[in-house]
Design a protein around this motif. Structure first.
Motif, PDB file in Angstrom:
ATOM      1  N   ASN A  27       0.806  -1.203  -0.002  1.00 30.42           N
ATOM      2  CA  ASN A  27       0.040  -0.130  -0.162  1.00 30.42           C
ATOM      3  C   ASN A  27       0.885   1.299   0.014  1.00 30.42           C
ATOM      4  O   ASN A  27       0.473   2.278  -0.854  1.00 30.42           O
ATOM      5  CB  ASN A  27      -1.117   0.117   1.166  1.00 30.42           C
ATOM      6  CG  ASN A  27      -1.961  -0.971   0.947  1.00 30.42           C
ATOM      7  OD1 ASN A  27      -2.558  -1.486   0.021  1.00 30.42           O
ATOM      8  ND2 ASN A  27      -2.760  -1.358   2.117  1.00 30.42           N
ATOM      9  N   THR A  29       4.132   1.581  -1.125  1.00 31.77           N
ATOM     10  CA  THR A  29       4.646   1.570  -2.401  1.00 31.77           C
ATOM     11  C   THR A  29       3.577   2.026  -3.478  1.00 31.77           C
ATOM     12  O   THR A  29       4.242   2.810  -4.198  1.00 31.77           O
ATOM     13  CB  THR A  29       5.186   0.053  -2.761  1.00 31.77           C
ATOM     14  OG1 THR A  29       5.705  -0.186  -1.717  1.00 31.77           O
ATOM     15  CG2 THR A  29       5.703   0.314  -4.265  1.00 31.77           C
ATOM     16  N   ALA A  30       2.306   1.671  -3.503  1.00 30.22           N
ATOM     17  CA  ALA A  30       1.493   2.159  -4.371  1.00 30.22           C
ATOM     18  C   ALA A  30       1.302   3.683  -4.031  1.00 30.22           C
ATOM     19  O   ALA A  30       0.998   4.428  -5.244  1.00 30.22           O
ATOM     20  CB  ALA A  30       0.036   1.451  -4.146  1.00 30.22           C
ATOM     21  N   SER A  31       1.137   3.902  -2.851  1.00 29.03           N
ATOM     22  CA  SER A  31       1.039   5.528  -2.551  1.00 29.03           C
ATOM     23  C   SER A  31       2.030   6.177  -3.114  1.00 29.03           C
ATOM     24  O   SER A  31       1.803   7.322  -3.561  1.00 29.03           O
ATOM     25  CB  SER A  31       0.796   5.763  -1.157  1.00 29.03           C
ATOM     26  OG  SER A  31       0.709   7.072  -0.844  1.00 29.03           O
ATOM     27  N   ARG A  33       4.107   5.618  -5.391  1.00 28.63           N
ATOM     28  CA  ARG A  33       4.155   5.362  -6.934  1.00 28.63           C
ATOM     29  C   ARG A  33       2.980   6.494  -7.291  1.00 28.63           C
ATOM     30  O   ARG A  33       3.360   7.114  -8.354  1.00 28.63           O
ATOM     31  CB  ARG A  33       3.768   3.982  -7.471  1.00 28.63           C
ATOM     32  CG  ARG A  33       3.785   3.925  -8.831  1.00 28.63           C
ATOM     33  CD  ARG A  33       3.715   2.573  -9.288  1.00 28.63           C
ATOM     34  NE  ARG A  33       4.685   1.607  -8.985  1.00 28.63           N
ATOM     35  CZ  ARG A  33       4.484   0.496  -8.305  1.00 28.63           C
ATOM     36  NH1 ARG A  33       3.257  -0.040  -7.993  1.00 28.63           N
ATOM     37  NH2 ARG A  33       5.317  -0.200  -7.989  1.00 28.63           N
ATOM     38  N   THR A  34       1.972   6.542  -6.845  1.00 26.83           N
ATOM     39  CA  THR A  34       1.020   7.514  -7.222  1.00 26.83           C
ATOM     40  C   THR A  34       1.256   9.030  -7.150  1.00 26.83           C
ATOM     41  O   THR A  34       1.213   9.858  -7.769  1.00 26.83           O
ATOM     42  CB  THR A  34      -0.493   7.312  -6.490  1.00 26.83           C
ATOM     43  OG1 THR A  34      -0.773   5.876  -6.645  1.00 26.83           O
ATOM     44  CG2 THR A  34      -1.354   8.286  -6.963  1.00 26.83           C
ATOM     45  N   THR A  35       2.099   9.251  -5.994  1.00 21.83           N
ATOM     46  CA  THR A  35       2.629  10.507  -5.663  1.00 21.83           C
ATOM     47  C   THR A  35       3.717  10.961  -6.646  1.00 21.83           C
ATOM     48  O   THR A  35       3.822  11.915  -7.164  1.00 21.83           O
ATOM     49  CB  THR A  35       3.233  10.713  -4.289  1.00 21.83           C
ATOM     50  OG1 THR A  35       2.175  10.177  -3.273  1.00 21.83           O
ATOM     51  CG2 THR A  35       3.789  11.871  -3.830  1.00 21.83           C
ATOM     52  N   SER A  36       4.531   9.818  -6.928  1.00 19.69           N
ATOM     53  CA  SER A  36       5.572   9.937  -7.701  1.00 19.69           C
ATOM     54  C   SER A  36       4.914  10.286  -9.290  1.00 19.69           C
ATOM     55  O   SER A  36       5.688  11.250 -10.030  1.00 19.69           O
ATOM     56  CB  SER A  36       6.586   8.924  -8.005  1.00 19.69           C
ATOM     57  OG  SER A  36       7.369   8.860  -9.137  1.00 19.69           O
ATOM     58  N   GLU A  37       3.955   9.600  -9.697  1.00 19.30           N
ATOM     59  CA  GLU A  37       3.518   9.876 -11.145  1.00 19.30           C
ATOM     60  C   GLU A  37       2.586  11.330 -11.080  1.00 19.30           C
ATOM     61  O   GLU A  37       2.896  11.928 -12.246  1.00 19.30           O
ATOM     62  CB  GLU A  37       2.505   8.856 -11.445  1.00 19.30           C
ATOM     63  CG  GLU A  37       2.956   7.362 -11.690  1.00 19.30           C
ATOM     64  CD  GLU A  37       3.877   7.328 -12.793  1.00 19.30           C
ATOM     65  OE1 GLU A  37       3.450   7.986 -13.866  1.00 19.30           O
ATOM     66  OE2 GLU A  37       4.907   6.776 -12.824  1.00 19.30           O
ATOM     67  N   SER A  38       2.221  11.775  -9.996  1.00 24.97           N
ATOM     68  CA  SER A  38       1.406  12.842 -10.018  1.00 24.97           C
ATOM     69  C   SER A  38       2.615  14.008 -10.138  1.00 24.97           C
ATOM     70  O   SER A  38       2.584  14.841 -10.929  1.00 24.97           O
ATOM     71  CB  SER A  38       0.542  13.227  -8.915  1.00 24.97           C
ATOM     72  OG  SER A  38       0.831  14.239  -7.972  1.00 24.97           O
ATOM     73  N   SER A  41       3.856  14.185 -13.509  1.00 23.66           N
ATOM     74  CA  SER A  41       2.934  14.887 -14.543  1.00 23.66           C
ATOM     75  C   SER A  41       2.931  16.552 -14.310  1.00 23.66           C
ATOM     76  O   SER A  41       2.995  17.207 -15.333  1.00 23.66           O
ATOM     77  CB  SER A  41       1.456  14.251 -14.330  1.00 23.66           C
ATOM     78  OG  SER A  41       1.102  14.459 -13.285  1.00 23.66           O
TER      79      SER A  41
END
Length: 178
Positions: A27, A29-31, A33-38, A41
């Motif tokens: 969880n 790591t997914a969080s 990853r999401t923060t990193s992608e945002s 972008s």
């Protein structure tokens, strides 16, 4: 409970703890990853905006190149008169150098626009009577020496004697803000 059952129970608790830890790690790591992608972008968006602003700046520079060149050519003529006294002194020097006979001279400072760089002008009402050629040559010298001045009124009438001319002149000299 015998030792064998106790060991199995401890192993089950240990496995459940490990599954819970792995789930929490997944969880987070997914969080991340999401923060990193945002963040990525947002960085790409900011880079695109920066490139767009740079293109607009270059376009604006190319469109205003002539205006900036003209401004740099005319700026020294405007900067030379910052106060009313400097402008009056220069006009009086030109009258003295031109050896022209002034009948009357009156200077008045007027406000044009408070918010602009040229907020005030010196308005000079001058009346001369002298030789026709000398007077008109002096007017040309005035326009050549102070190209930023604006002649708002110039009335020429026949003078009292022979080749004399009476010239009523009103000029405006822009005064720059400090």
């Amino acid at each position: 409970m015998n030792n064998h059952k106790s060991a199995c129970f401890v192993l089950l608790i240990f496995i459940a703890g490990m599954l819970y830890g792995v789930s929490q790690l997944r969880n987070s790591t997914a969080s991340a990853r999401t923060t990193s992608e945002s963040a990525r972008s947002e960085a790409e968006s900011a880079e695109q905006q920066s490139q767009l602003a740079e293109i607009q700046m270059k376009s604006l520079e190319s469109k205003t190149a002539d205006l900036r060149r003209i401004y740099s050519e005319w700026e020294p003529h405007f900067v030379s008169f910052g106060t009313q006294h400097e402008a009056e002194r220069r006009i009086l020097e030109l009258i003295r150098e031109g050896d022209i006979l002034p009948i009357s001279r009156q200077f008045d400072q007027r406000e044009v626009d408070k918010n602009e760089r040229i907020s005030e002008v010196l308005v000079g009402d001058l009346v001369f009577e002298d030789d026709y050629v000398k007077t008109l040559n002096w007017l040309g010298k005035l326009e050549q020496t102070i190209p930023a001045c604006r002649i708002t009124k110039c009335v020429l009438t026949r003078g009292d004697r022979g080749n004399n001319v009476n010239m009523e002149l009103q000029i405006q000299i822009p005064l720059l803000k400090s």
